[in-house]
Design a protein around this motif. Structure first.
Motif, PDB file in Angstrom:
ATOM      1  N   LEU A   1      51.544  56.299  12.003  1.00  0.00           N
ATOM      2  CA  LEU A   1      50.765  55.182  12.522  1.00  0.00           C
ATOM      3  C   LEU A   1      51.018  54.989  14.013  1.00  0.00           C
ATOM      4  N   LYS A   2      52.265  55.079  14.433  1.00  0.00           N
ATOM      5  CA  LYS A   2      52.582  54.875  15.847  1.00  0.00           C
ATOM      6  C   LYS A   2      52.222  56.087  16.698  1.00  0.00           C
ATOM      7  N   ASN A   3      52.275  57.290  16.112  1.00  0.00           N
ATOM      8  CA  ASN A   3      51.929  58.491  16.878  1.00  0.00           C
ATOM      9  C   ASN A   3      50.447  58.581  17.203  1.00  0.00           C
ATOM     10  N   THR A   4      49.622  57.798  16.528  1.00  0.00           N
ATOM     11  CA  THR A   4      48.195  57.805  16.875  1.00  0.00           C
ATOM     12  C   THR A   4      47.969  57.344  18.309  1.00  0.00           C
ATOM     13  N   SER A   5      48.916  56.594  18.871  1.00  0.00           N
ATOM     14  CA  SER A   5      48.759  56.151  20.261  1.00  0.00           C
ATOM     15  C   SER A   5      48.789  57.325  21.233  1.00  0.00           C
TER      16      SER A   5
ATOM     17  N   LEU B   1      47.079  59.910  20.989  1.00  0.00           N
ATOM     18  CA  LEU B   1      45.729  60.473  21.102  1.00  0.00           C
ATOM     19  C   LEU B   1      44.974  59.927  22.303  1.00  0.00           C
ATOM     20  N   SER B   2      45.572  59.003  23.014  1.00  0.00           N
ATOM     21  CA  SER B   2      44.921  58.489  24.230  1.00  0.00           C
ATOM     22  C   SER B   2      44.783  59.578  25.294  1.00  0.00           C
ATOM     23  N   VAL B   3      45.613  60.635  25.209  1.00  0.00           N
ATOM     24  CA  VAL B   3      45.535  61.704  26.218  1.00  0.00           C
ATOM     25  C   VAL B   3      44.269  62.523  26.068  1.00  0.00           C
ATOM     26  N   ILE B   4      43.628  62.484  24.899  1.00  0.00           N
ATOM     27  CA  ILE B   4      42.360  63.205  24.721  1.00  0.00           C
ATOM     28  C   ILE B   4      41.217  62.223  24.474  1.00  0.00           C
ATOM     29  N   ALA B   5      41.424  60.953  24.869  1.00  0.00           N
ATOM     30  CA  ALA B   5      40.370  59.928  24.879  1.00  0.00           C
ATOM     31  C   ALA B   5      39.841  59.599  23.492  1.00  0.00           C
ATOM     32  N   VAL B   6      40.721  59.578  22.490  1.00  0.00           N
ATOM     33  CA  VAL B   6      40.351  59.050  21.178  1.00  0.00           C
ATOM     34  C   VAL B   6      40.490  57.531  21.259  1.00  0.00           C
ATOM     35  N   MET B   7      39.456  56.797  20.906  1.00  0.00           N
ATOM     36  CA  MET B   7      39.422  55.361  21.144  1.00  0.00           C
ATOM     37  C   MET B   7      40.141  54.583  20.041  1.00  0.00           C
ATOM     38  N   GLU B   8      41.431  54.896  19.868  1.00  0.00           N
ATOM     39  CA  GLU B   8      42.230  54.126  18.914  1.00  0.00           C
ATOM     40  C   GLU B   8      42.746  52.866  19.611  1.00  0.00           C
ATOM     41  N   LEU B   9      43.702  52.191  18.967  1.00  0.00           N
ATOM     42  CA  LEU B   9      44.132  50.875  19.427  1.00  0.00           C
ATOM     43  C   LEU B   9      44.682  50.913  20.840  1.00  0.00           C
ATOM     44  N   TYR B  10      45.615  51.815  21.114  1.00  0.00           N
ATOM     45  CA  TYR B  10      46.232  51.843  22.441  1.00  0.00           C
ATOM     46  C   TYR B  10      45.222  52.230  23.512  1.00  0.00           C
ATOM     47  N   THR B  11      44.325  53.161  23.213  1.00  0.00           N
ATOM     48  CA  THR B  11      43.319  53.565  24.189  1.00  0.00           C
ATOM     49  C   THR B  11      42.367  52.412  24.501  1.00  0.00           C
ATOM     50  N   GLN B  12      41.957  51.681  23.476  1.00  0.00           N
ATOM     51  CA  GLN B  12      41.093  50.527  23.708  1.00  0.00           C
ATOM     52  C   GLN B  12      41.781  49.496  24.595  1.00  0.00           C
ATOM     53  N   ALA B  13      43.066  49.229  24.334  1.00  0.00           N
ATOM     54  CA  ALA B  13      43.794  48.271  25.163  1.00  0.00           C
ATOM     55  C   ALA B  13      43.937  48.772  26.598  1.00  0.00           C
ATOM     56  N   SER B  14      44.119  50.072  26.782  1.00  0.00           N
ATOM     57  CA  SER B  14      44.237  50.627  28.128  1.00  0.00           C
ATOM     58  C   SER B  14      42.932  50.492  28.895  1.00  0.00           C
ATOM     59  N   VAL B  15      41.815  50.704  28.211  1.00  0.00           N
ATOM     60  CA  VAL B  15      40.512  50.555  28.863  1.00  0.00           C
ATOM     61  C   VAL B  15      40.284  49.111  29.288  1.00  0.00           C
ATOM     62  N   ILE B  16      40.642  48.162  28.416  1.00  0.00           N
ATOM     63  CA  ILE B  16      40.461  46.748  28.740  1.00  0.00           C
ATOM     64  C   ILE B  16      41.370  46.342  29.906  1.00  0.00           C
ATOM     65  N   SER B  17      42.635  46.772  29.864  1.00  0.00           N
ATOM     66  CA  SER B  17      43.566  46.377  30.922  1.00  0.00           C
ATOM     67  C   SER B  17      43.229  47.004  32.262  1.00  0.00           C
ATOM     68  N   SER B  18      42.549  48.133  32.260  1.00  0.00           N
ATOM     69  CA  SER B  18      42.158  48.748  33.526  1.00  0.00           C
ATOM     70  C   SER B  18      41.071  47.954  34.231  1.00  0.00           C
ATOM     71  N   SER B  19      40.361  47.104  33.479  1.00  0.00           N
ATOM     72  CA  SER B  19      39.302  46.302  34.090  1.00  0.00           C
ATOM     73  C   SER B  19      39.761  44.896  34.468  1.00  0.00           C
ATOM     74  N   ASN B  20      40.668  44.303  33.693  1.00  0.00           N
ATOM     75  CA  ASN B  20      41.126  42.944  34.013  1.00  0.00           C
ATOM     76  C   ASN B  20      42.540  42.903  34.583  1.00  0.00           C
ATOM     77  N   LEU B  21      43.201  44.064  34.706  1.00  0.00           N
ATOM     78  CA  LEU B  21      44.545  44.171  35.290  1.00  0.00           C
ATOM     79  C   LEU B  21      45.570  43.311  34.552  1.00  0.00           C
ATOM     80  N   LYS B  22      45.412  43.165  33.251  1.00  0.00           N
ATOM     81  CA  LYS B  22      46.369  42.433  32.409  1.00  0.00           C
ATOM     82  C   LYS B  22      47.097  43.437  31.509  1.00  0.00           C
TER      83      LYS B  22
END
Length: 330
Positions: A232-236, A238-259
């Motif tokens: 479950l934790k190793n799915t994070s 997958l952000s290196v190949i742009a799979v839109m799992e939980l950590y990738t979604q949070a990274s995309v959001i934080s890149s726009s609001n800087l939070k």
């Protein structure tokens, strides 16, 4: 003539029994236990206080994005990847473990090489390699080797999407680890079980499936539960190949609001929640397959809660004491 009545307590006192020489047990005092408990509680209160009063943390943002649609979509994809990868890798692990335990040298060698290769390389490297598979093969073809006869072909990038690449990487890597867990569970079963099954005319595959594997589950379940949480934790990764799992979604959001920190807290809360939920079936599976190893299973949390509630209920009033009277007659 009738003699006076004498109570038993008076008779015991007349016989000369005394409690003056009894030893009174005094519990050993352990002041450092209480001092250490106070210190630990003080540290916890201090840590919670500095987090709660930190002006650089925006808890409003945490609450706003905790149930955001994009975060929930990432949670769903994370759970889906975990379930598929763990289910397929468990089946592969059983096959690989059976090959490792086989007397066939070819099957044994292939299984050993598979475990050696996938356990010896980092899972992050495997994820990137599967993601870049299109750089090695333009097309995936099905035909006769060393000839121009092709029955089916497809573009590699269209077939092996980032989602499929992530599934392949996590599944194949996890199968190598899980196969060793299954093999250890098989080796924990007494050899006499196998011999008894063979003496009854059971085939090796039937013995493996109906005799050895059920008994090995007591040893297999606890580490496999840990592997499920690790998956479950190793799915994070997958952000290196742009799979839109939980950590990738949070990274995309934080890149726009800087939070960044606030979104990391959101991700941590969801991971803690999912791992806690996954721990529940693991606990009951361990109890089920551990029934033959102990006579008295410890009570479940629900049973302990029910017992605590019943102990708080007022019981029936005790009956008034009755004093026995001994009459000494002439």
């Amino acid at each position: 003539m009738t003699a006076p009545t004498i109570s038993r307590g008076s008779a015991a006192a007349d016989q000369g029994f005394s409690t003056d020489d009894d030893v009174e047990a005094i519990p050993l005092r352990r002041p450092w236990r209480w001092i250490s408990a106070v210190v630990v509680l003080a540290l916890i209160v201090w840590f919670v206080g500095i987090i709660a009063t930190n002006p650089n943390l925006d808890f409003t943002t945490v609450g706003a994005f905790l149930f955001d649609a994009r975060i929930l979509e990432g949670v769903w994809l994370t759970i889906l990847i975990t379930v598929i990868s763990m289910a397929v890798s468990t089946v592969l692990a059983i096959v690989i473990a059976a090959m490792r335990l086989s007397s066939n040298p070819v099957l044994l060698s292939v299984a050993w090489f598979y475990v050696w290769a996938f356990r010896g390389t980092p899972v992050l490297v495997q994820i990137v390699l599967w993601g870049y598979l299109g750089l090695l093969f333009d097309q995936i073809r099905l035909g006769i080797p060393l000839t121009d006869v092709v029955f089916w072909s497809m573009d590699t990038n269209a077939l092996v999407t980032p989602f499929i690449a992530g599934l392949l990487a996590l599944t194949l890597n996890q199968a190598a680890y899980s196969s060793e867990i299954v093999r250890a569970g098989m080796m924990s079963v007494d050899e006499g079980q196998r011999e008894a099954a063979y003496s009854l005319g059971m085939s090796p595959l039937y013995t493996f499936r109906r005799v050895l594997l059920p008994q090995a589950m007591r040893v297999i379940i606890p580490p496999m539960g840990n592997e499920l949480i690790s998956m479950l934790k190793n799915t994070s990764l997958l952000s290196v190949i742009a799979v839109m799992e939980l950590y990738t979604q949070a990274s995309v959001i934080s890149s726009s609001n800087l939070k960044q920190v606030e979104l990391l807290i959101v991700v941590s809360i969801w991971y803690l929640l999912m791992t806690s939920v996954l721990s529940v079936p693991q606990y009951y599976l361990e109890r089920r397959f551990g029934r033959g190893s102990t006579r008295n299973l410890p009570p479940t949390p629900l049973q302990r809660l029910r017992a605590a509630l019943q102990s708080r209920k007022p019981g029936p009033a005790p009956a008034p004491p009755t004093h026995a009277v001994e009459v000494i007659g002439a």
